[in-house]
Scaffold this motif. Structure first.
Motif, PDB file in Angstrom:
ATOM      1  N   LYS A   1       1.462   8.876 -10.747  1.00  0.00           N
ATOM      2  CA  LYS A   1       0.089   8.383 -10.692  1.00  0.00           C
ATOM      3  C   LYS A   1      -0.758   9.294  -9.939  1.00  0.00           C
ATOM      4  O   LYS A   1      -1.811  10.151 -10.394  1.00  0.00           O
ATOM      5  N   ALA A   2      -0.288   9.726  -8.694  1.00  0.00           N
ATOM      6  CA  ALA A   2      -0.859  10.750  -7.688  1.00  0.00           C
ATOM      7  C   ALA A   2      -0.940  12.046  -8.000  1.00  0.00           C
ATOM      8  O   ALA A   2      -1.972  12.915  -7.638  1.00  0.00           O
ATOM      9  N   PHE A   3       0.200  12.529  -8.628  1.00  0.00           N
ATOM     10  CA  PHE A   3       0.391  14.010  -8.863  1.00  0.00           C
ATOM     11  C   PHE A   3       0.658  14.445 -10.232  1.00  0.00           C
ATOM     12  O   PHE A   3       1.171  15.298 -10.317  1.00  0.00           O
ATOM     13  N   ALA A   4       0.666  13.336 -10.906  1.00  0.00           N
ATOM     14  CA  ALA A   4       1.289  13.635 -12.420  1.00  0.00           C
ATOM     15  C   ALA A   4       2.804  14.130 -12.539  1.00  0.00           C
ATOM     16  O   ALA A   4       3.068  14.818 -13.512  1.00  0.00           O
ATOM     17  N   TRP A   5       3.577  13.845 -11.803  1.00  0.00           N
ATOM     18  CA  TRP A   5       4.917  13.845 -11.881  1.00  0.00           C
ATOM     19  C   TRP A   5       5.741  13.304 -12.801  1.00  0.00           C
ATOM     20  O   TRP A   5       5.420  12.224 -13.167  1.00  0.00           O
ATOM     21  N   SER A   6       6.427  13.870 -13.623  1.00  0.00           N
ATOM     22  CA  SER A   6       7.311  13.137 -14.300  1.00  0.00           C
ATOM     23  C   SER A   6       8.869  13.172 -13.902  1.00  0.00           C
ATOM     24  O   SER A   6       9.078  14.157 -12.934  1.00  0.00           O
ATOM     25  N   PHE A   7       9.823  12.262 -14.292  1.00  0.00           N
ATOM     26  CA  PHE A   7      11.110  12.044 -13.621  1.00  0.00           C
ATOM     27  C   PHE A   7      12.330  11.888 -14.750  1.00  0.00           C
ATOM     28  O   PHE A   7      11.914  11.475 -15.985  1.00  0.00           O
TER      29      PHE A   7
ATOM     30  N   ASP B   1      20.326   4.526  -9.836  1.00  0.00           N
ATOM     31  CA  ASP B   1      20.283   4.964  -8.279  1.00  0.00           C
ATOM     32  C   ASP B   1      19.669   6.524  -7.805  1.00  0.00           C
ATOM     33  O   ASP B   1      19.774   6.875  -6.792  1.00  0.00           O
ATOM     34  N   TYR B   2      19.415   7.216  -8.946  1.00  0.00           N
ATOM     35  CA  TYR B   2      18.857   8.466  -8.798  1.00  0.00           C
ATOM     36  C   TYR B   2      18.038   8.953  -9.882  1.00  0.00           C
ATOM     37  O   TYR B   2      18.088   8.758 -10.989  1.00  0.00           O
ATOM     38  N   THR B   3      16.977   9.612  -9.183  1.00  0.00           N
ATOM     39  CA  THR B   3      15.944  10.165 -10.238  1.00  0.00           C
ATOM     40  C   THR B   3      15.545  11.485  -9.744  1.00  0.00           C
ATOM     41  O   THR B   3      15.181  11.725  -8.567  1.00  0.00           O
ATOM     42  N   ALA B   4      15.311  12.472 -10.666  1.00  0.00           N
ATOM     43  CA  ALA B   4      15.017  13.700 -10.416  1.00  0.00           C
ATOM     44  C   ALA B   4      13.741  14.324 -10.863  1.00  0.00           C
ATOM     45  O   ALA B   4      13.055  13.826 -11.897  1.00  0.00           O
ATOM     46  N   PHE B   5      12.850  15.217 -10.069  1.00  0.00           N
ATOM     47  CA  PHE B   5      11.509  15.680 -10.475  1.00  0.00           C
ATOM     48  C   PHE B   5      11.770  17.238 -10.649  1.00  0.00           C
ATOM     49  O   PHE B   5      12.641  17.819 -10.036  1.00  0.00           O
ATOM     50  N   ALA B   6      11.083  18.012 -11.499  1.00  0.00           N
ATOM     51  CA  ALA B   6      10.871  19.147 -11.715  1.00  0.00           C
ATOM     52  C   ALA B   6       9.684  19.884 -11.895  1.00  0.00           C
ATOM     53  O   ALA B   6       8.750  19.167 -12.033  1.00  0.00           O
TER      54      ALA B   6
END
Length: 118
Positions: free
Chosen positions: A26-32, A38-43
């Motif tokens: 919501k704040a920065f429009a990141w996707s994951f 137990d793990y999520t990544a962003f790029a």
């Protein structure tokens, strides 16, 4: 692009992965991309990284490194962070070279946002 000797990836603990993902989306429009429960990544956000489930958080007061975002519209970014569920740890202040504030995302990790001087 992977470059020898350059920072490439950062990982943070997150007590609540779902709340942390929702906040950054919501704040920065990141996707994951989730890698199990137990793990999520962003790029593609300046520095790639991820969040792993753990009852810990990164805070400057405990010696953690501080990752700092840049914003051309500091007040607007501050307000969007609050609307997305973040909490302001240090209100906007001036420093040599600009202005900034600190915030925590829902899992308690501390970040800052800076902008050029007025």
């Amino acid at each position: 692009m992977n470059i020898h000797g350059k920072l490439n990836y950062v990982e943070f603990a997150a007590v609540d992965l779902d709340a942390t993902k929702a906040f950054f989306s919501k704040a920065f429009a990141w996707s994951f991309t989730d890698y199990g429960p137990d793990y999520t990544a962003f790029a593609d956000v300046g520095l790639d990284g991820g969040f792993y489930r753990a009852p810990l958080s990164a805070k400057v007061e405990s010696g953690s490194a501080l990752l700092v975002f840049y914003s051309a519209t500091l007040e607007e970014t501050r307000n969007e962070i609050v609307r997305a569920g973040g909490s302001i740890l240090k209100e906007i202040y001036e420093f040599p070279g600009g202005r900034r504030f600190h915030f925590a995302e829902p899992s308690g990790n501390e970040f800052a946002v800076w902008s050029d001087p007025l």
